[in-house]
Design a protein around this motif. Sequence first.
Motif, short mmCIF file in Angstrom:
data_model
loop_
_atom_site.label_atom_id
_atom_site.label_comp_id
_atom_site.label_asym_id
_atom_site.label_seq_id
_atom_site.Cartn_x
_atom_site.Cartn_y
_atom_site.Cartn_z
N ARG A 1 0.81 -1.22 0.00
CA ARG A 1 0.00 0.00 0.00
C ARG A 1 0.84 1.26 0.00
NH1 ARG A 1 -2.21 0.54 4.61
NH2 ARG A 1 -1.39 -1.28 5.73
N PHE A 2 2.17 1.13 0.07
CA PHE A 2 3.05 2.29 0.15
C PHE A 2 3.42 2.73 -1.27
CE2 PHE A 2 7.07 4.53 0.92
CZ PHE A 2 6.71 5.33 1.99
N SER B 1 4.70 8.82 -2.22
CA SER B 1 5.05 9.23 -0.86
C SER B 1 6.27 10.13 -0.83
CB SER B 1 5.31 7.99 0.01
OG SER B 1 4.17 7.16 0.06
N SER C 1 -5.44 13.31 1.39
CA SER C 1 -4.67 12.22 0.82
C SER C 1 -3.26 12.73 0.54
CB SER C 1 -5.31 11.69 -0.48
OG SER C 1 -5.30 12.70 -1.47
N PHE D 1 -2.77 5.23 3.82
CA PHE D 1 -2.36 4.37 2.71
C PHE D 1 -3.45 3.32 2.47
CE2 PHE D 1 1.57 5.69 4.89
CZ PHE D 1 2.16 6.41 3.86
N ASP E 1 -3.87 -0.08 -2.89
CA ASP E 1 -3.45 0.54 -4.15
C ASP E 1 -4.05 -0.26 -5.31
OD1 ASP E 1 -2.28 2.05 -6.06
OD2 ASP E 1 -0.20 1.63 -5.49
#
Length: 572
Positions: A209-210, A214, A460, A522, A525
């Motif tokens: 999910r990272f 970022s 977000s 997070f 994705d």
Amino acid sequence: MENSKDSPRVVLSPIRSADSDQILGFEDGVMKPSGSSFPTMGPNGNDVVSPIDPSYKQTTQSVSISIPPSPWDAKRALFKDNNEVVGNDSPARTVKLGVSGCEINETGPEKSPEHLVLPVKNPRMDGMKDNRFNSFKTWSGRLERQLSVLRGKSFSRNDPEINPPQNIQGESLPADRYFDALEGPELETLRPSEEIMLPEDKKWPFLLRFPISSFGICLGVSSQAILWKNASTAWTHFIHISLRVNYILWCISILLFAIVASTYLLKIIFYYEAVRREYYHPIRVNFFFAPWIALLFLAIGVPEDVTTSLPHWLWYVLMTPVFILELKIYGQWMSGGQRRLSKVANPSNHLSVVGNFVGALLGASMGLKEGPIFFFAVGMAHYTVLFVTLYQRLPTNETLPKELHPVFFLFVAAPSVASMAWAKINGSFDYGSRIAYFIAMFLYFSLAVRVNFFRGFKFSLAWWAYTFPMTGAAIATLRYSSEVPNIVTKALSLTLTIVATVTVTGLLVTTIVHAFVLRDLFPNDIGIAISGQKPKTQRKWYHRNTCGSAKDIEHHVKSSKKMVEVPVILRD
């Protein structure tokens, strides 16, 4: 039935044929010889003796059933290995399979054995052993399979949890597959007709999910170190700014970049397939410039207490990956296909252009000449093309949702940095630098006056797109106020600096709250979990007498988006 120890025992012996499993009759505890008769009930209620063919052989089986005293006592049944059913909360009911007869008997209460208690499962440990994510792991579960085989455990060759589908490993998804499976300006929303390869009913592992976006946090914080480094020298006449502010912000930027970079490095090690899918994503690939731009910011904002001059080789090391990425991205813009600029144009594409101007600014600060001019020229050419394409494409294509409004501020980033880069290359803030600066200021104010861009959407990582362009505009204004010193330019530089600093501070605090307190920073994705194959069109069958008239069916087919075959079955 009363619960007493003297209750009668009924034994029923089934008589079976030797050639089949047909039951011929029952006897009351006594086996009759072959060729005899057994009584049956006639229509008048009298017993009728029916003969049995002597050729049939009689075999018997016994079943022992223990009945509870009342129906309400039979609450739960536990099974044992000897074909026995035991009730644990009431007097036991047992079913015994024997070979002598069928008997119904009542017994007293029995206690369930201790080995019948099932172990309590730990959901967290079960989640760690979930094999549905093996398809995105670097080793795809093969190492676990080999170790299990050495321990003597056998697996099926067609086990999808151990052997993931091969179409997702070693093959890059084409760009048109992303456009077919995803929708939205950032290609982040799954189409209703599509399915993802990872489970939707649970939260994925953190590394999956990272996202690469970022690193936008690092861009916002590291640019603040440059801002206050310039402010400490530009405001010496009316405000005293200590260089300690620049040093503290630079140290925070180093720490933040180390955390984000190490986390994403772990993602590369353990979930390489997810990183590869991000790289081939038509929009997400632009964020691969962000780590190198953040390093360039750290080199520009280095405090004087650390060093006053940087080695030239550092510039070449940092600009080499930027140059390689530009060869890929810009080549795809020109070559056509699904990744041509008119197809993938998005405000996020500014990240692939800003790196040229940041690299030119750092190189000129080091005393280099040819290299900074080269990257400035490349950046200016592609920024012009991108600027015109975005102005033409955005009004005629799908508009950005509210959640992505912050990326519009990336329009301000490129001309702001370009003005400072050219001023450093040329040695003065001349007309070329001022033209770029005025373009940046006009775009900044044209976006700032739109109040709807700042409200009505959920927080977000896209919000960090505000920070870097705002800070770049403030730095360019500081540089311009040094060339044109008056009360207006000084007030404007102070205002933009405060706005940029408050924005970065507020976003940093909000990010920490959502990451560690609310834990919703997070989400899953979806953009990297699409399948490599298009979904099959399902046929829909309609029966005239159950699904309406033929006109209704024809209207449904015309209103649907996909063509389906509708055979009409007429029934008499």
